[in-house]
Design a protein around this motif. Structure first.
Motif, PDB file in Angstrom:
ATOM      1  N   TRP A   1       0.852  -1.198   0.000  1.00 23.44           N
ATOM      2  CA  TRP A   1       0.000   0.000   0.000  1.00 23.44           C
ATOM      3  C   TRP A   1       0.883   1.242   0.000  1.00 23.44           C
TER       4      TRP A   1
ATOM      5  N   VAL B   1     -11.953   1.964   0.339  1.00 23.79           N
ATOM      6  CA  VAL B   1     -11.689   0.549   0.095  1.00 23.79           C
ATOM      7  C   VAL B   1     -11.827   0.248  -1.395  1.00 23.79           C
TER       8      VAL B   1
ATOM      9  N   LEU C   1     -12.393  -6.441   3.196  1.00 23.79           N
ATOM     10  CA  LEU C   1     -11.239  -5.555   3.307  1.00 23.79           C
ATOM     11  C   LEU C   1     -11.519  -4.434   4.306  1.00 23.79           C
TER      12      LEU C   1
ATOM     13  N   TRP D   1     -11.303  -5.852   7.759  1.00 23.60           N
ATOM     14  CA  TRP D   1      -9.914  -6.149   8.101  1.00 23.60           C
ATOM     15  C   TRP D   1      -9.157  -4.870   8.446  1.00 23.60           C
ATOM     16  N   LEU D   2      -9.376  -3.822   7.683  1.00 20.78           N
ATOM     17  CA  LEU D   2      -8.710  -2.543   7.963  1.00 20.78           C
ATOM     18  C   LEU D   2      -9.116  -2.024   9.343  1.00 20.78           C
TER      19      LEU D   2
ATOM     20  N   HIS E   1      -7.377  -3.920  12.122  1.00 24.76           N
ATOM     21  CA  HIS E   1      -5.932  -3.717  12.215  1.00 24.76           C
ATOM     22  C   HIS E   1      -5.531  -2.247  12.322  1.00 24.76           C
ATOM     23  N   GLU E   2      -6.514  -1.392  12.427  1.00 22.53           N
ATOM     24  CA  GLU E   2      -6.254   0.035  12.544  1.00 22.53           C
ATOM     25  C   GLU E   2      -5.342   0.323  13.734  1.00 22.53           C
TER      26      GLU E   2
ATOM     27  N   ILE F   1      -2.063   1.417   9.755  1.00 20.27           N
ATOM     28  CA  ILE F   1      -3.262   1.807   9.019  1.00 20.27           C
ATOM     29  C   ILE F   1      -4.004   2.811   9.884  1.00 20.27           C
TER      30      ILE F   1
ATOM     31  N   ARG G   1      -7.447   5.594  10.016  1.00 25.54           N
ATOM     32  CA  ARG G   1      -8.734   6.018   9.473  1.00 25.54           C
ATOM     33  C   ARG G   1      -8.593   7.458   9.027  1.00 25.54           C
TER      34      ARG G   1
ATOM     35  N   TRP H   1      -9.071   5.498   4.129  1.00 25.28           N
ATOM     36  CA  TRP H   1      -7.974   4.903   4.890  1.00 25.28           C
ATOM     37  C   TRP H   1      -6.651   5.349   4.286  1.00 25.28           C
TER      38      TRP H   1
ATOM     39  N   VAL I   1      -2.089   4.557   4.819  1.00 25.01           N
ATOM     40  CA  VAL I   1      -0.985   3.944   5.543  1.00 25.01           C
ATOM     41  C   VAL I   1      -0.076   5.093   5.948  1.00 25.01           C
TER      42      VAL I   1
END
Length: 147
Positions: free
Chosen positions: A56, A67, A112, A115-116, A119-120, A129, A131, A141, A143
């Protein structure tokens, strides 16, 4: 024995390091901190997180995306792979997303997104990751590289 060879404390676990870890080391046992690091290195979930973050970062960069946008970006790069200018340079983004949010041979935007969210904020390899804002009703989102 006055705690001979007292190990360097592990973060906020100073008491644990002194009494438990120190005793184990004094008895000639394996260092639990090294065991934790070994376990961390062979963790498949961590490996997937690292793969997504690295890809990413390299492909999308620091900007916020939805997403759907990151999936579309990964699909476009995958279709360019093998061409003269896109020769598998970033084809791994699609594969990384497929591993974490695959629904057959396609990437599920719902999976996805979930999952984001799960794992935020987790920091691996100096990245996480985060928000972003909401645009047209969709969460964005990005990185973030931590200096």
């Amino acid at each position: 024995a006055a705690c001979p060879g007292e190990p360097e404390p592990l973060g906020s676990f100073g008491e644990w390091s002194r009494w438990v870890r120190g005793a184990l080391l004094w008895l000639g046992r394996a260092d639990p901190v090294l065991t934790m690091e070994t376990t961390r290195q062979i963790d498949p979930q961590r490996d997937r997180l690292v793969a997504v973050l690295v890809q990413w970062r390299d492909v999308v960069g620091p900007r916020e995306v939805s997403v759907r946008e990151v999936i579309a970006h990964a699909e476009r790069i995958k279709s360019e792979a093998g061409h003269a200018d896109g020769r598998d340079r970033h084809g791994d983004l699609y594969e990384a997303l497929l591993l974490i949010a695959g629904d057959g041979t396609e990437i599920s935007s719902r999976r996805l997104g979930n999952w984001l969210a799960q794992h935020e904020g987790k920091i691996v390899e100096g990245m996480r990751i985060v928000r972003g804002g909401i645009s047209s009703g969709f969460q964005r989102w990005k990185v973030e590289v931590i200096a």
